[in-house]
Write a protein that holds these residues in place. Structure first.
Motif, PDB file in Angstrom:
ATOM      1  N   ALA A   5       0.841  -1.208   0.000  1.00 31.51           N
ATOM      2  CA  ALA A   5       0.000   0.000   0.000  1.00 31.51           C
ATOM      3  C   ALA A   5       0.870   1.249   0.000  1.00 31.51           C
ATOM      4  CB  ALA A   5      -0.909  -0.002   1.234  1.00 31.51           C
ATOM      5  N   LEU A   6       0.325   2.312  -0.592  1.00 31.07           N
ATOM      6  CA  LEU A   6       0.983   3.622  -0.593  1.00 31.07           C
ATOM      7  C   LEU A   6      -0.028   4.617  -0.026  1.00 31.07           C
ATOM      8  CD1 LEU A   6       2.616   3.738  -4.171  1.00 31.07           C
ATOM      9  CD2 LEU A   6       3.765   3.292  -1.969  1.00 31.07           C
ATOM     10  N   LEU A   7       0.405   5.420   0.977  1.00 28.47           N
ATOM     11  CA  LEU A   7      -0.471   6.408   1.609  1.00 28.47           C
ATOM     12  C   LEU A   7       0.003   7.811   1.211  1.00 28.47           C
ATOM     13  CD1 LEU A   7      -2.915   6.305   3.589  1.00 28.47           C
ATOM     14  CD2 LEU A   7      -1.298   6.892   5.433  1.00 28.47           C
ATOM     15  N   PHE A   8      -0.934   8.652   0.758  1.00 34.08           N
ATOM     16  CA  PHE A   8      -0.588  10.016   0.333  1.00 34.08           C
ATOM     17  C   PHE A   8      -1.370  11.006   1.185  1.00 34.08           C
ATOM     18  CE2 PHE A   8       1.333   8.369  -3.558  1.00 34.08           C
ATOM     19  CZ  PHE A   8       0.637   7.191  -3.766  1.00 34.08           C
ATOM     20  N   ASN A   9      -0.780  12.158   1.460  1.00 31.03           N
ATOM     21  CA  ASN A   9      -1.519  13.179   2.225  1.00 31.03           C
ATOM     22  C   ASN A   9      -2.465  13.940   1.294  1.00 31.03           C
ATOM     23  OD1 ASN A   9      -0.175  15.028   0.678  1.00 31.03           O
ATOM     24  ND2 ASN A   9       1.415  15.426   2.217  1.00 31.03           N
ATOM     25  N   ALA A  10      -3.179  14.904   1.813  1.00 27.40           N
ATOM     26  CA  ALA A  10      -4.222  15.635   1.059  1.00 27.40           C
ATOM     27  C   ALA A  10      -3.628  16.308  -0.167  1.00 27.40           C
ATOM     28  CB  ALA A  10      -4.894  16.681   1.958  1.00 27.40           C
ATOM     29  N   GLN A  11      -2.278  16.665  -0.119  1.00 26.96           N
ATOM     30  CA  GLN A  11      -1.641  17.303  -1.287  1.00 26.96           C
ATOM     31  C   GLN A  11      -1.130  16.235  -2.269  1.00 26.96           C
ATOM     32  OE1 GLN A  11      -1.029  18.171   1.874  1.00 26.96           O
ATOM     33  NE2 GLN A  11      -2.519  19.872   1.592  1.00 26.96           N
ATOM     34  N   GLY A  12      -1.395  14.920  -1.972  1.00 29.49           N
ATOM     35  CA  GLY A  12      -0.977  13.873  -2.900  1.00 29.49           C
ATOM     36  C   GLY A  12       0.478  13.485  -2.739  1.00 29.49           C
ATOM     37  N   GLU A  13       1.126  13.987  -1.648  1.00 29.61           N
ATOM     38  CA  GLU A  13       2.520  13.582  -1.447  1.00 29.61           C
ATOM     39  C   GLU A  13       2.569  12.230  -0.739  1.00 29.61           C
ATOM     40  OE1 GLU A  13       2.872  16.877   0.811  1.00 29.61           O
ATOM     41  OE2 GLU A  13       3.592  18.305  -0.730  1.00 29.61           O
ATOM     42  N   LEU A  14       3.542  11.397  -1.190  1.00 29.21           N
ATOM     43  CA  LEU A  14       3.693  10.052  -0.600  1.00 29.21           C
ATOM     44  C   LEU A  14       4.203  10.187   0.823  1.00 29.21           C
ATOM     45  CD1 LEU A  14       3.703   6.927  -0.897  1.00 29.21           C
ATOM     46  CD2 LEU A  14       6.044   7.121  -1.759  1.00 29.21           C
ATOM     47  N   VAL A  15       3.407   9.738   1.842  1.00 34.67           N
ATOM     48  CA  VAL A  15       3.825   9.869   3.245  1.00 34.67           C
ATOM     49  C   VAL A  15       4.273   8.532   3.813  1.00 34.67           C
ATOM     50  CG1 VAL A  15       2.475  11.943   3.793  1.00 34.67           C
ATOM     51  CG2 VAL A  15       1.389   9.662   3.929  1.00 34.67           C
ATOM     52  N   GLN A  16       3.716   7.412   3.294  1.00 34.02           N
ATOM     53  CA  GLN A  16       4.106   6.139   3.922  1.00 34.02           C
ATOM     54  C   GLN A  16       3.935   4.970   2.951  1.00 34.02           C
ATOM     55  OE1 GLN A  16       2.022   5.765   7.616  1.00 34.02           O
ATOM     56  NE2 GLN A  16       3.513   4.274   8.475  1.00 34.02           N
ATOM     57  N   GLN A  17       4.903   4.051   2.937  1.00 33.93           N
ATOM     58  CA  GLN A  17       4.797   2.788   2.191  1.00 33.93           C
ATOM     59  C   GLN A  17       4.626   1.677   3.202  1.00 33.93           C
ATOM     60  OE1 GLN A  17       7.524   1.727  -0.884  1.00 33.93           O
ATOM     61  NE2 GLN A  17       8.233   3.866  -1.225  1.00 33.93           N
ATOM     62  N   GLY A  18       3.782   0.695   2.879  1.00 32.14           N
ATOM     63  CA  GLY A  18       3.628  -0.403   3.861  1.00 32.14           C
ATOM     64  C   GLY A  18       2.652  -1.421   3.331  1.00 32.14           C
ATOM     65  N   GLN A  19       1.913  -2.022   4.242  1.00 30.16           N
ATOM     66  CA  GLN A  19       0.937  -3.043   3.827  1.00 30.16           C
ATOM     67  C   GLN A  19      -0.419  -2.710   4.455  1.00 30.16           C
ATOM     68  OE1 GLN A  19       2.891  -6.882   4.725  1.00 30.16           O
ATOM     69  NE2 GLN A  19       3.624  -6.789   2.574  1.00 30.16           N
ATOM     70  N   GLU A  20      -1.124  -3.739   4.889  1.00 32.45           N
ATOM     71  CA  GLU A  20      -2.515  -3.518   5.361  1.00 32.45           C
ATOM     72  C   GLU A  20      -2.592  -2.516   6.512  1.00 32.45           C
ATOM     73  OE1 GLU A  20      -1.200  -6.452   4.678  1.00 32.45           O
ATOM     74  OE2 GLU A  20      -2.682  -7.984   4.091  1.00 32.45           O
ATOM     75  N   GLU A  21      -1.493  -2.397   7.280  1.00 28.39           N
ATOM     76  CA  GLU A  21      -1.533  -1.518   8.473  1.00 28.39           C
ATOM     77  C   GLU A  21      -1.880  -0.080   8.077  1.00 28.39           C
ATOM     78  OE1 GLU A  21       1.026  -2.618   7.030  1.00 28.39           O
ATOM     79  OE2 GLU A  21       2.637  -1.121   6.915  1.00 28.39           O
ATOM     80  N   LEU A  22      -1.654   0.287   6.800  1.00 28.40           N
ATOM     81  CA  LEU A  22      -1.928   1.691   6.415  1.00 28.40           C
ATOM     82  C   LEU A  22      -3.423   1.923   6.207  1.00 28.40           C
ATOM     83  CD1 LEU A  22       0.948   2.379   3.811  1.00 28.40           C
ATOM     84  CD2 LEU A  22       0.941   2.586   6.316  1.00 28.40           C
ATOM     85  N   LEU A  23      -4.172   0.811   6.070  1.00 27.23           N
ATOM     86  CA  LEU A  23      -5.602   0.953   5.722  1.00 27.23           C
ATOM     87  C   LEU A  23      -6.334   1.754   6.789  1.00 27.23           C
ATOM     88  CD1 LEU A  23      -6.393  -2.629   4.321  1.00 27.23           C
ATOM     89  CD2 LEU A  23      -6.127  -0.463   3.070  1.00 27.23           C
ATOM     90  N   ALA A  24      -6.132   1.374   8.063  1.00 24.20           N
ATOM     91  CA  ALA A  24      -6.848   2.059   9.163  1.00 24.20           C
ATOM     92  C   ALA A  24      -6.597   3.558   9.029  1.00 24.20           C
ATOM     93  CB  ALA A  24      -6.327   1.536  10.496  1.00 24.20           C
ATOM     94  N   HIS A  25      -5.311   3.927   8.863  1.00 26.14           N
ATOM     95  CA  HIS A  25      -4.952   5.355   8.814  1.00 26.14           C
ATOM     96  C   HIS A  25      -5.724   6.044   7.680  1.00 26.14           C
ATOM     97  CE1 HIS A  25      -2.375   8.532  10.235  1.00 26.14           C
ATOM     98  NE2 HIS A  25      -2.243   8.958   8.976  1.00 26.14           N
TER      99      HIS A  25
END
Ligand SMILES: [Mg+2]
Ligand SMILES: [Mg+2]
Ligand SMILES: [Mg+2]
Ligand SMILES: [Mg+2]
Ligand SMILES: [Mg+2]
Ligand SMILES: [Mg+2]
Ligand SMILES: [Mg+2]
Ligand SMILES: [Mg+2]
Ligand SMILES: [Mg+2]
Ligand SMILES: [Mg+2]
Ligand SMILES: [Mg+2]
Ligand SMILES: [Mg+2]
Ligand SMILES: [Mg+2]
Ligand SMILES: [Mg+2]
Ligand SMILES: [Mg+2]
Ligand SMILES: [Mg+2]
Ligand SMILES: [Mg+2]
Ligand SMILES: [Mg+2]
Ligand SMILES: [Mg+2]
Ligand SMILES: [Mg+2]
Ligand SMILES: [Mg+2]
Ligand SMILES: [Mg+2]
Ligand SMILES: [Mg+2]
Ligand SMILES: [Mg+2]
Ligand SMILES: [Mg+2]
Ligand SMILES: [Mg+2]
Ligand SMILES: [Mg+2]
Ligand SMILES: [Mg+2]
Ligand SMILES: [Mg+2]
Ligand SMILES: [Mg+2]
Ligand SMILES: [Mg+2]
Lengths: 322, 322, 322, 322, 322
Positions: A5-25
């Motif tokens: 998974a890849l998590l991006f902030n509201a401006q679309g910047e990549l904040v975190q790479q990981g797996q299912e743990e990012l889903l909750a966030h």
């Protein structure tokens, strides 16, 4: 079996790479998310997707080994099922696998049994750019679809190249393998054409259903995609017709050549069989055969044989058989 | 010949299993009813259906041994005629039978000459669940249609599997039975395609005429059904084209091989027939044949024969015939 | 050449049977009329039809020996031209004739060169019932069209039956007549399909132009008619495709068998022609042939011949030719 | 090269016959005019047409040797380009020429390279009736188009007649010329069908664009014209399919017969070649051949030959080869 | 690699010829501009086009070696991609190249890899006329498109001419090259038809999207263009069908002739092989062969052989084999 998974902030910047743990966030904040599932075990996949409330029928289509490409809009996301060329797909064998995309303006879920070149390519690009493409999820989805279509075109031109070669070859060393190759192209191209037509219709459905803003595409990018799939379908159709013509041409050449060979066989038989009979006649052991005793009959028979052969060949030449 | 019925209360719970006797109870109360008629004698069927005021033309279509799939909306119910795969339908023989459904939101009548796997499956499920599916008669109708469509798909993939095998086989042990199999597939697939197209159009008509609430379907379930029949029609069309191609390919391979065999025949004849003539000439019993007495003429003739053969084979090789 | 008429009162009860003399009575009172003209001489026909002011072009179409089925609405009546199976039309020969209908809610004129089974059937029924059908002229027109369509369907199922028989037969006793039968079916079915398509479009035009009340049809009866002609067109198309497939299959079987025969011919020739040469060589009368005097050379040659044959057959088996 | 004109007064009565000199008179008074130009030299044609301000592109199309039939509406007139059967057009050769019509409610210009039967027919009729048809220029235009279409239909029925004859003939005296005839029909019918389809679309365009009153047609006459061209296109298509079927049928008959002939050839060879070997064996001159001296060996060999032949023919009969 | 430009004043008069240096002048004044780029290096091309803000996707399509013809409207200009016949394109080889046009009412950019006859023709005309055509950029664009279409038509008539010649030839000297020529036409025409259809659709799109005044076309000129491309597509389709028919006809002629040859072969074999056996029988060296000693047996055998031959030929004639 990989879930990433890849998590991006509201401006679309990549904040975190990981797996299912990012889903909750992702779920409880205005972040963007790309969840990629490759050949997942069913249970792990279900847990990861639980929160996304995917339509069960659509999810089952995505999990099928084979399902025609389709587009279906649900309340809060769209479901896209495409056929991507597998890594080992080549000119002889257009092997394809299912690439499913569940997406809206805030998240995109990509699901596929085999490794996907398109997903890897743009996953790579985003992790280096450290941000989503300017057009957000819509443009990422466009890029994935371009990643799919761009790998087919060179393959099609290889087929066209091979077909023109065969077109020149079928006159000389026409062997079984050449026919085998044509028959294989015939069925590969038919199956590919059907897949391209389905995928062209998927883009068409997106273009027609664009207005309700589930997933924002750029109009000219959609036109470009549509043209590419339309072109692939039209090329597959053209090459499949050319393949049929070559098989048909093959039949006509064989028929034409068969005639030519049979004429030779008939000429040889029609000349030498009678002469063998003549030789056989004078090889008979009847006590009383007047010709046997005449001094020149042997030379007469030889003369007859030679003139019969010459006459035969001249006759055949005049009738246009040789 | 069986007539069976299921009676449900207003909440959709199964209250009674039986036969025609439940009809009276249904007609004068807000109960739900499933009446299933399998291979009924005409009179018993007419009595059972009397109260339902079915359109005579529609009922006659349902009773026909063969009628194309159709959808017709009447004032208080809809009439659906589908083609279900019979129990012994298999890859070689897509034998189908007529499954007629007369239904509205309160009752469903299923009528068929042979045992219906779909009816039995969901009759079984309801008698165990003891209640109608949540979506009522509309969803039951959807389930019956899914029961029909789901049995065709595996059959089609078996055909595809067999066709790819044949595609490889036609080069080696191409026997009559292989051709027989292809010709049988050709006609089976054409008939199946026609039936699938009719049934796809039935679903399309339901989707387009959905609004007047005679029988409530879930929109996504209808899309799923439509996609399945569209896919079956498109697969049947694809496989039927592949079958034609294989038959066509077969012709071209035979033509190509015929040439090859005839070349061999012509070469053998063109080499040995003249030599037989030569042997025949020196087997003649003319008293005066000078060559017969020369000491080395026998070896000369043998030499001629050997060199004639070698020259012949070399000539043929150079012309690309062998 | 027969002209007959039926006069009905305002309640649709049959009041008088006769010929042209009933026309005057009809024209000046609110009676209903059925005028049937079979193979009339032009002048008598013109006189009978004078009062009806039929469009000259439409009437000329009706009189043509052959004209495609058509529907044309005029100010006060509609003109229907259909193709009816003649009495002697059968599976081998779908001979059709033109049945023209000029009709509105008060009168119906049927015109045809040959006897019409549909007209006779319902003329018979009305003269026994002594009254028009409940739906008046519209329903009488529907009944006539059903009379046309119902006679085609059994014929089509006979064709299908015959085609499946041929499908099994073409492998064994494939004779010329079988091919002749297929080629005849091919052209009959193509002509029939064209006629069915025209007649389906006629019903479609009636369904679409229904609203201006020239001739009142029952909606479900029209749907039933449309389905029947659509089914006939679709069956004719299916069977014509099956016929093509069988002819194509025929070609591939012949090609396949031709190979088989030629292989046998080539094997026989390739084995026996060389042996005949060997026999011929030792049949030569050269004075000096060493082998002739060796004691065992005869048995050596026989041994060579036997082993050459065995080797030949084994070689051919291994190459899969036999 | 002829230019001729007919001048009519306001009531449509023919007042003067002549050539270009009538043009001036027409232009400055409310007369009607029919100007017919056949194979004119370009300059004389340009002068005659100067005043009519024809669109240059349309006029160039009219002058082309070949241009597909078309309809184009300009501000003050319509331009119609049709394909008329030339005088020497017949069943073997549908030779057509271009008939261009520039017309509005007051004048009609007909232009064609070769003599036009339709123009001559109605020019003749008007000069005898001494007046325009009741429906004015619109009806004259309709009559010219009927003049074109009516000459095609009998030709098509001749083709159909010939095709049914061939369908019966191809089984017996199938000669090269029969094939040549079919191939000629194939290409003639394809070209004719294309021309008929274009002309059907021209009538359709007139029917759809009728409302702006440039040239008043009678609605039922247009329908009649449309039906005729539609029928011609549909007949050409049907016959071209029948022609293909006959060529296809021809191939299957030849293939079937080829098998039959090869079986005979193989049977003769398989029986007589071995027997010739046997005869050859006992024709060998080895000094020591035991069988030669046995008294009955000759009859034994003859017996073997006869039984070998009988056994061979029986075996072949059983295998269904003969 | 040439970049050339023409600058026109507000009245469309040619004021300056040059290269990129004219671009600046154009951009900041109400001048008209024609910029022609032929086989430019990418960087020089990019600099020249910088100021025109072309859509990157469209520009990339223009630069592709091969892309189907297309029309796409952008905010301030339209993009047209057409297929022009290259200088060395001829009847055997319809080689085409991409001609891209970016245009609006004030400027036109033409981009192509190879020399373009259409561009050169109208560049030439304008530099001699010293002014833009009266209809401005729209008409210049029309002229370029006419320049493209006009060169195809004569080529197509050459193909038609050649096909009719082949239609007559295939009966006599049917050689391999004739077949090769047909197969080449088959694939050339298919590819050309696809290109013509794309270009017809481009004109159709311009006609339908005409209203938003980006580039003003004359309506009748567009119709003329559309008709030409429609005609080219329809001719390519017709000739490709004729080519298929000729190949099909070829197969049927070969099949028919093969039969004829095999009959001859079978007749010769069936007559002479048995006679050779008879000669072989009396060539056997059995000591005891009664017939050998009878005085007339030799003449008896000769008589038998002659009558066997005559009987054989008569039998074959009666069976219609010869
Ligand atoms: Mg699939
Ligand atoms: Mg394969
Ligand atoms: Mg596929
Ligand atoms: Mg593009
Ligand atoms: Mg593209
Ligand atoms: Mg083709
Ligand atoms: Mg049916
Ligand atoms: Mg079967
Ligand atoms: Mg069916
Ligand atoms: Mg689904
Ligand atoms: Mg589907
Ligand atoms: Mg599915
Ligand atoms: Mg095919
Ligand atoms: Mg007709
Ligand atoms: Mg017939
Ligand atoms: Mg007909
Ligand atoms: Mg019905
Ligand atoms: Mg029906
Ligand atoms: Mg087929
Ligand atoms: Mg033309
Ligand atoms: Mg010709
Ligand atoms: Mg034409
Ligand atoms: Mg008419
Ligand atoms: Mg007509
Ligand atoms: Mg056909
Ligand atoms: Mg392309
Ligand atoms: Mg080529
Ligand atoms: Mg192209
Ligand atoms: Mg033009
Ligand atoms: Mg034109
Ligand atoms: Mg054809």
């Amino acid at each position: 079996m990989t879930v990433r998974a890849l998590l991006f902030n509201a401006q679309g910047e990549l904040v975190q790479q990981g797996q299912e743990e990012l889903l909750a966030h992702y779920h409880d904040s205005d972040h963007f998310l790309w969840l990629d599932i490759c050949g997942a075990e069913s249970q792990r996949e279900l847990n990861a997707l639980a929160k996304f409330e995917l339509n069960p029928l659509a999810h089952r289509d995505a999990q099928r080994h084979r399902h025609p490409p389709k587009y279906e809009a649900f309340d809060d996301h769209v479901f896209l099922l495409m056929h991507e060329l597998t890594k080992l797909g080549d000119q002889e064998n257009f092997s394809r696998h299912q690439l499913a995309i569940f997406s809206n303006n805030s998240h995109i879920i990509t699901r596929h049994d085999l490794a996907s070149e398109a997903v890897d390519k743009y996953w790579q690009q985003i992790t280096t750019d450290k941000k989503l493409p300017r057009g957000g999820m819509g443009q990422l989805c466009y890029q994935l679809l371009r990643g799919i279509v761009d790998r087919y075109l060179p393959l099609m031109f290889e087929v066209e190249q091979r077909l023109s070669e065969i077109e020149d070859e079928i006159f000389n060393a026409s062997t079984d393998d050449l026919l085998g190759e044509l028959i294989n192209y015939g069925s590969q191209l038919k199956k590919a054409r059907r897949s391209f037509v389905y995928q062209k219709e998927v883009i068409e459905e997106i273009m027609n259903s664009h207005e309700h803003q589930l997933l924002a595409f750029d109009e000219h990018e959609l036109i470009d995609l549509f043209e590419h799939f339309e072109r692939l379908a039209s090329l597959a159709n053209l090459y499949q017709e050319l393949t049929n013509d070559l098989i048909n041409g093959f039949i006509s050449i064989s028929a034409h050549r068969a005639n030519h060979i049979m004429k030779l066989l008939t000429i040889v038989t029609a000349i030498f069989l009678p002469l063998t009979l003549v030789a056989g006649i004078y090889g008979m052991n009847f006590q009383h055969m007047p010709e046997l005793s005449w001094h020149y009959s042997y030379f007469f028979v030889l003369g007859f044989m030679v003139s019969f052969t010459i006459f035969g060949i001249a006759f055949v030449k005049r009738k246009g058989w040789l």
